[in-house]
Design a protein around this motif. Structure first.
Motif, short mmCIF file in Angstrom:
data_model
loop_
_atom_site.label_atom_id
_atom_site.label_comp_id
_atom_site.label_asym_id
_atom_site.label_seq_id
_atom_site.Cartn_x
_atom_site.Cartn_y
_atom_site.Cartn_z
N ASP A 184 0.85 -1.19 0.00
CA ASP A 184 0.00 0.00 0.00
C ASP A 184 0.89 1.24 0.00
N GLU A 185 1.47 1.52 -1.16
CA GLU A 185 2.42 2.62 -1.33
C GLU A 185 1.80 3.96 -0.89
N ILE A 186 2.62 4.81 -0.28
CA ILE A 186 2.17 6.15 0.08
C ILE A 186 1.67 6.86 -1.15
N ARG A 187 2.48 6.74 -2.20
CA ARG A 187 2.16 7.50 -3.39
C ARG A 187 2.43 6.67 -4.64
N PRO A 188 1.45 5.88 -5.04
CA PRO A 188 1.63 5.11 -6.27
C PRO A 188 1.80 6.09 -7.42
N ARG A 189 2.66 5.78 -8.37
CA ARG A 189 2.84 6.69 -9.50
C ARG A 189 3.54 5.99 -10.64
N PHE A 190 3.60 6.68 -11.75
CA PHE A 190 4.32 6.19 -12.92
C PHE A 190 3.75 4.89 -13.46
N GLY A 191 2.45 4.68 -13.35
CA GLY A 191 1.86 3.50 -13.94
C GLY A 191 2.38 2.22 -13.31
N ALA A 251 17.95 4.27 -17.20
CA ALA A 251 16.98 5.14 -17.88
C ALA A 251 16.96 6.47 -17.15
N ASP A 252 16.88 7.55 -17.91
CA ASP A 252 16.92 8.88 -17.30
C ASP A 252 15.77 9.09 -16.32
N SER A 253 14.69 8.38 -16.54
CA SER A 253 13.53 8.58 -15.68
C SER A 253 13.62 7.74 -14.40
N GLY A 254 14.70 6.99 -14.23
CA GLY A 254 14.82 6.10 -13.07
C GLY A 254 14.71 6.84 -11.75
N GLU A 255 14.18 6.15 -10.76
CA GLU A 255 13.98 6.79 -9.45
C GLU A 255 15.23 6.74 -8.60
N ASP A 256 16.19 5.89 -8.96
CA ASP A 256 17.38 5.72 -8.14
C ASP A 256 18.62 6.24 -8.85
N ALA A 257 19.52 6.81 -8.07
CA ALA A 257 20.81 7.22 -8.61
C ALA A 257 21.78 6.07 -8.42
N HIS A 276 36.00 3.02 -15.82
CA HIS A 276 37.08 2.14 -16.27
C HIS A 276 36.84 0.68 -15.92
N CYS A 277 36.46 0.41 -14.68
CA CYS A 277 36.30 -1.00 -14.29
C CYS A 277 34.82 -1.31 -14.11
N ASP A 278 34.50 -2.50 -13.57
CA ASP A 278 33.10 -2.89 -13.49
C ASP A 278 32.45 -2.51 -12.16
N TYR A 279 33.11 -1.65 -11.41
CA TYR A 279 32.54 -1.21 -10.13
C TYR A 279 31.24 -0.44 -10.36
N ALA A 280 30.20 -0.82 -9.63
CA ALA A 280 28.94 -0.07 -9.65
C ALA A 280 28.28 -0.25 -8.30
N ALA A 281 27.65 0.78 -7.80
CA ALA A 281 27.02 0.71 -6.49
C ALA A 281 25.90 1.73 -6.44
N ASN A 282 24.98 1.55 -5.50
CA ASN A 282 23.97 2.60 -5.35
C ASN A 282 24.52 3.68 -4.41
N MET A 283 23.78 4.76 -4.30
CA MET A 283 24.31 5.92 -3.58
C MET A 283 24.59 5.60 -2.11
N GLU A 284 23.82 4.68 -1.54
CA GLU A 284 24.00 4.37 -0.13
C GLU A 284 25.31 3.62 0.12
N LYS A 285 25.74 2.93 -0.93
CA LYS A 285 26.88 2.04 -0.75
C LYS A 285 28.15 2.64 -1.36
N ARG A 299 24.35 7.82 -12.78
CA ARG A 299 23.28 7.68 -13.77
C ARG A 299 22.01 7.31 -13.03
N ARG A 300 20.90 7.39 -13.77
CA ARG A 300 19.62 7.04 -13.17
C ARG A 300 19.29 5.59 -13.52
N GLY A 301 18.70 4.89 -12.58
CA GLY A 301 18.36 3.50 -12.82
C GLY A 301 16.98 3.15 -12.27
#
Length: 584
Positions: free
Chosen positions: A141-148, A214-220, A226-235, A403-405
RNA sequence: CGGGGCGUAGCGCAGCUUGGUAGCGCGCCUGCUUUGGGAGCAGGAUGUCGUAGGUUCGAAUCCUAUCGCCCCGACCA
């Protein structure tokens, strides 16, 4: 399938409720219809897309050795009370009562149910490891359902839960799930990244999120050039620069009337923002903590919560900050603080020389402060949010980009949290009770459909990746009602293509060609074949890929070759793209 | 939950300020013409103006309540 036999209610105009392209195009193409906020009906065309996603997911899960089950949507409150989440989960958990006034909830996830199943059925180490999955409707029961479909309340998810005797066994399954996800999203034709994620309070060693870019992604999400390192903003982290080596200057207090911001302070004092230590007061479970950051850095609250080992953390209000430190916001600093106030610095702050900070009195700042000489060196942790251009923590050459994801998958090591709370143990080789170690692995099946559209569209409509398209090929029969030859030839081609293993949509509607073309483009089938008197007279087919702008005239052999190449070609391309990413 | 906005035909909207019981475009139906990129002409159907109260001789319009929907909102000291 003939277009006259399948319900595809397309819309010429964009519904006002839709913000995101995926939402707009899925509505306009007749894939989905909204029932209520965050609730959608899958129309015939949309359901075909969903089924194709499910098929790929199912195949890869089966291939990995996971076993499919199907658990109830409605779950008894007792299980959630045992795990402690009946209280903890909050209003997102939709609770309901049956006719006997017993409490139930709609499952937002199934850890409780699967753990309950496991403790009833699994008693011996010989039965482990095992991995169960299901593809099923969830409700949050999301606070704010959105984006279809992107953030609905009801959505379809593949969730898997694995059970192990020890962490080593969990690692093996975790890796196999990680690999299965790589294969799944690659096959689905998505441009994605697996990123390291924070495990939160539950703990566990490893966690990865899979994000569709995707540019419209909700997460940064942060990734290395150079290498395959990728992480979310928290990490994500970046190594602190070497400590500054400067001649120590004499500390002094400087009047700074009304100057509360880092920028104002830098300007007034004629120093760089990186030479300022800003002091942020946070409340963790109602206890105040002071956090120190360099003036040009930003605080990441989740990192801070982790460092302080608390579940929840929030910024103090200006009133609370003044009450705790005795100084108004803007003039708080690490020197001469009440002893009772714990201080935690970001790693970068420790390397500073001759820095400036608030003096814990209104309209007054320190300059040229130095650790140890003027104030004690505080404990430190990684608290800052990385920014684009930071150095990569894994390799020497790369810089980080943001980037946005869209999060479409998550693999997670649960550890023994649920085993402990719900009493899931088995007998080990020596006949002793041993707590079971768990992992869980989710894929947002319905969200994948939306994410794919976000990544693949143009001004005319959707461009489905080969693996997701509701039909592989669209045949447009021009003026078929007037030309029996066209009608017959189109139907015959349709039948031959279906026999060759393609799913085909034949537009046999009594519409003008322009309408037929517009419909085909909107619903996004990757291949289009036009059948008209003109073309029949030349004994060829008119072919056009959805992405192309020109028609090509092909013999049937060439057409078959084109379709085969187009389908596998797309897959190869994605695979290659993925490998490039993986190997940097 | 807080802030903002919107509910008028299936969809997109106007009308509301200055009350006099409704209109445009798309879509839909019929006919004719048209026919390679969402056709043209003619005719037609569709609304308890979200709901409930109130003010008024009279309410889509003013007032109140209520329901629904959309957008924004963790953060720099």
């Amino acid at each position: 399938m003939r277009a006259s036999q399948i319900f595809i209610p397309t819309l010429k105009e964009t519904p006002a409720e839709a913000e995101l392209v995926s939402h707009q195009l899925l509505l306009r193409g007749g894939f989905i219809r909204r029932l209520a906020s965050g609730l959608y009906t899958w129309m015939p065309l949309g359901l075909r897309v969903l089924r194709r996603i499910e098929r790929v997911v199912r195949e890869e899960m089966d291939r990995s050795g996971a076993q499919e089950v199907l658990m109830p949507v409605v779950q008894p409150a007792e299980l959630w009370q045992e795990s402690g989440r009946w209280e903890k989960y909050g209003p997102e958990l939709l609770r309901l009562k049956d006719r006997h006034q017993r409490d139930f909830c709609l499952g937002p996830t199934h850890e409780e149910v699967i753990t309950d199943l496991a403790r009833r059925e699994i008693h011996s180490y010989r039965q482990l490891p095992v991995n169960f999955y299901q593809i099923q409707t969830k409700f949050r029961d999301e606070i704010r359902p959105r984006f279809g479909l992107m953030r609905g309340r009801e959505f379809i998810m593949k969730d898997a839960y694995s059970f192990h005797m020890d962490h080593a066994s969990l690692e093996i399954t975790y890796q196999s799930m990680y690999d299965a996800y790589q294969r799944t999203f690659t096959r689905l034709g998505l441009d994605f990244r697996a990123v390291e994620a924070d495990n939160g309070a539950i703990g566990g060693k490893r966690s990865h999120e899979f994000h569709v870019l995707a540019d419209s992604g909700e997460d940064a999400i942060v990734s290395c050039s150079h290498c395959d390192y990728a992480a979310n903003m928290e990490k994500a982290s970046s190594p602190a620069p070497a400590a500054e080596q400067e001649a120590l200057l004499e500390a002094a207090q400087v009047a700074t009337p009304g100057i509360r911001s880092v920028n104002g302070q830098a300007k007034h004092l004629g120093i760089a923002t990186s030479k300022i230590v800003k002091t942020v007061l946070v409340l963790a479970e109602d206890k105040p903590y002071l956090l120190l950051l360099r003036g040009d850095d930003s605080l990441n609250l989740i990192k801070a919560a982790h460092a302080l080992q608390v579940d929840e953390l929030r910024m103090a209000t200006p009133e609370e900050a003044e009450a705790a430190t005795g100084a108004p916001v803007g003039f708080i600093g690490p020197k001469n603080l009440p002893e009772s106030l714990p201080v935690l610095a970001d790693l970068r702050v420790l390397g500073l020389c001759n820095f400036s900070s608030g003096a814990n009195m209104a309209d007054l700042h320190w300059i040229n402060l130095n650790w140890e000489r003027d104030l004690p060196r505080p404990d430190a942790a990684d608290l800052r949010e990385v920014t684009a251009g930071d150095a990569c923590p894994h390799c020497q050459q790369g810089i980080l980009g943001i980037r946005r994801g869209i999060e479409v998958g998550h693999v997670f090591q649960l550890g023994q949290t649920y085993s402990e709370k719900m009493g899931l143990s088995v007998l080990d080789e020596s006949g002793r009770d041993a707590l079971v170690t768990m992992g869980c692995y989710g894929i947002g099946v319905s969200r994948v459909a939306a994410a794919a559209v976000e990544q693949h569209f143009d001004d005319r409509g959707i461009i489905w990746p080969a693996a997701l398209t509701p039909f592989d090929v669209g045949i447009v029969a021009i003026h078929a009602r007037k030309s029996p030859e066209v009608a017959a030839a189109a139907q015959a081609l349709h039948d031959r293509l279906e026999k060759a293993g393609y799913s085909v949509l034949l537009d046999d509607r009594d519409e003008r060609p322009g309408v037929q073309f517009a419909t085909m483009d909107l619903i996004g089938l990757p291949h289009r074949v036009v059948v008209s008197d003109k073309v029949l007279a030349q004994n060829v087919w008119e072919y056009r890929a959805r992405r192309a702008t020109e028609n090509t005239l092909l013999s049937e052999t060439e057409l078959m070759a084109q379709l085969a190449a187009g389908l596998s070609g797309a897959a190869d391309q994605e695979q290659q793209k993925h490998q490039e990413q993986a190997h940097g």
